[in-house]
Write an enzyme that holds these catalytic residues in place. Structure first.
Site: not given
Ligand code: ATP
Ligand code: MG
Length: 322
Positions: A111, A190, A193
């Site tokens: 960040k 990947k 969100k």
């Molecule tokens: P952000 O964009 O805020 O990082 P996110 O959608 O990536 O949100 P996280 O809160 O970072 O979600 O992840 C929650 C859990 O889901 C973590 O254990 C993370 O490793 C897993 N996860 C998130 N996205 C993926 C992905 N594309 N493939 C595998 N595991 C994932």
């Molecule tokens: Mg994430």
């Protein structure tokens, strides 16, 4: 084996969250002596500023996890803020935390490198995470690759506290989850969100189909043989089907002569079918929000009991109990 993992209520769960985390939670609850799963609303506070939204995401997360197979008879499911012992423990750890250690942590470093303003909540996030883990004497923490560094921080802090005050904390180990950091999103990156490329676990089947149809594909002609493993569509399809159907699809790729449209249709069908039971179960749970709240209350009571013991131990060791 005492398993612990938290997941942030920062939006609805997507396929990446399910295959990267939630599915492993469900498996581990059946193998562990105890499993603690919490909805990390204190962590989410650093990103979700809308109070009503945070409340909604928190209850949605609980309902989603139950629908997806977290079983309150096998796992303790609770909301992070319902266990105030953790934030008390966090302070004790904070006094043992060198600034330099946190300055090296990537969430903060990234960040800052982008020139974005960071707050103390984000900076000290790894300490709260350490408290989350240590409060339950957890020895096994299922995480994605990106969280390994934070487990190391947790071990460092626990180790230095133990060194100073005697054996208080159990040092946890990271358990890297299968598929973690691998589920691709609709743009081939990947699924995440913050990249706006997600497909929700509980999206209406019609929206799932629409989203799948929008997945980016290359423009190679239909006749050309393709390598399945390098194609995000195939990677996604593989998650939802058994070995036999996976092999059939891979053979189709290698032979060529088919269109991505067919794969998309197969993927959408497989995904909708895969989550159908959970989808129905969630509809049931929605009718009884009180039941979900009761599960969270019972979970918090169980979690507080354990965290209270650990906090007491830590307080006694460092002279806070007099
Ligand atoms: P952000 O964009 O805020 O990082 P996110 O959608 O990536 O949100 P996280 O809160 O970072 O979600 O992840 C929650 C859990 O889901 C973590 O254990 C993370 O490793 C897993 N996860 C998130 N996205 C993926 C992905 N594309 N493939 C595998 N595991 C994932
Ligand atoms: Mg994430």
């Amino acid at each position: 084996m005492i398993v612990l993992s938290g997941i942030q209520p920062t939006g609805r769960f997507h396929w990446g969250n399910y295959f990267g985390a939630i599915r492993q939670y469900v498996e581990l609850q059946n193998q562990a002596d105890a499993a603690y799963y919490f909805i990390a609303n204190l962590h989410a506070l650093t990103t979700v500023e809308d109070a009503e939204l945070l409340r909604r995401y928190t209850l949605d997360a609980a309902t989603d996890l139950l629908a997806l197979g977290i079983n309150p008879d096998r796992a303790t499911l609770f909301v992070q803020s319902d266990v105030p012992e953790v934030t008390q423990l966090c302070w004790l750890l904070m006094t043992r935390t060198p600034m330099g250690l946190l300055e090296r942590c990537h969430a903060y470093k990234d960040k800052k490198a982008k020139g974005l303003p960071a707050d103390a909540g984000l900076f000290t996030y790894p300490v709260l995470m350490a408290a989350d883990i240590l409060a339950y004497d957890a020895d096994t923490v299922p995480v994605g690759e990106d969280q390994v560094q934070h487990i190391e921080v947790c071990r460092d802090l626990a180790g230095s506290f133990n060194h100073l005050y005697g054996e208080v904390f159990v040092l946890p180990k990271a358990k890297i989850m299968e598929h973690a950091a691998k589920v691709p999103g609709t743009d081939g990156e990947k699924m995440s969100k913050s990249y706006n490329n997600t497909i929700g676990v509980f999206d209406e089947p019609a929206s799932v189909r629409k989203a799948v149809m929008r997945i980016k594909t290359d423009s190679r002609p239909v006749s050309e043989p393709k390598d399945p493993e390098s194609d995000p569509l195939y990677q996604l399809y593989s998650l939802f089907v058994d070995e036999k159907r996976r092999e059939e699809m891979a053979a189709l790729y290698r032979r060529g002569g088919f269109g991505y449209g067919e794969v998309k249709k197969a993927l959408a069908d497989a995904a909708v079918e895969y989550f159908a039971e959970a989808y129905e179960y969630r509809k049931e749970l929605e009718k009884t929000p009180r039941k979900v709240r009761e599960i969270l209350e019972d979970g918090a009571a169980m979690a507080r009991k354990r965290a209270g013991e650990v906090l007491h131990r830590a307080q006694a060791a460092c002279g806070i109990r007099y």
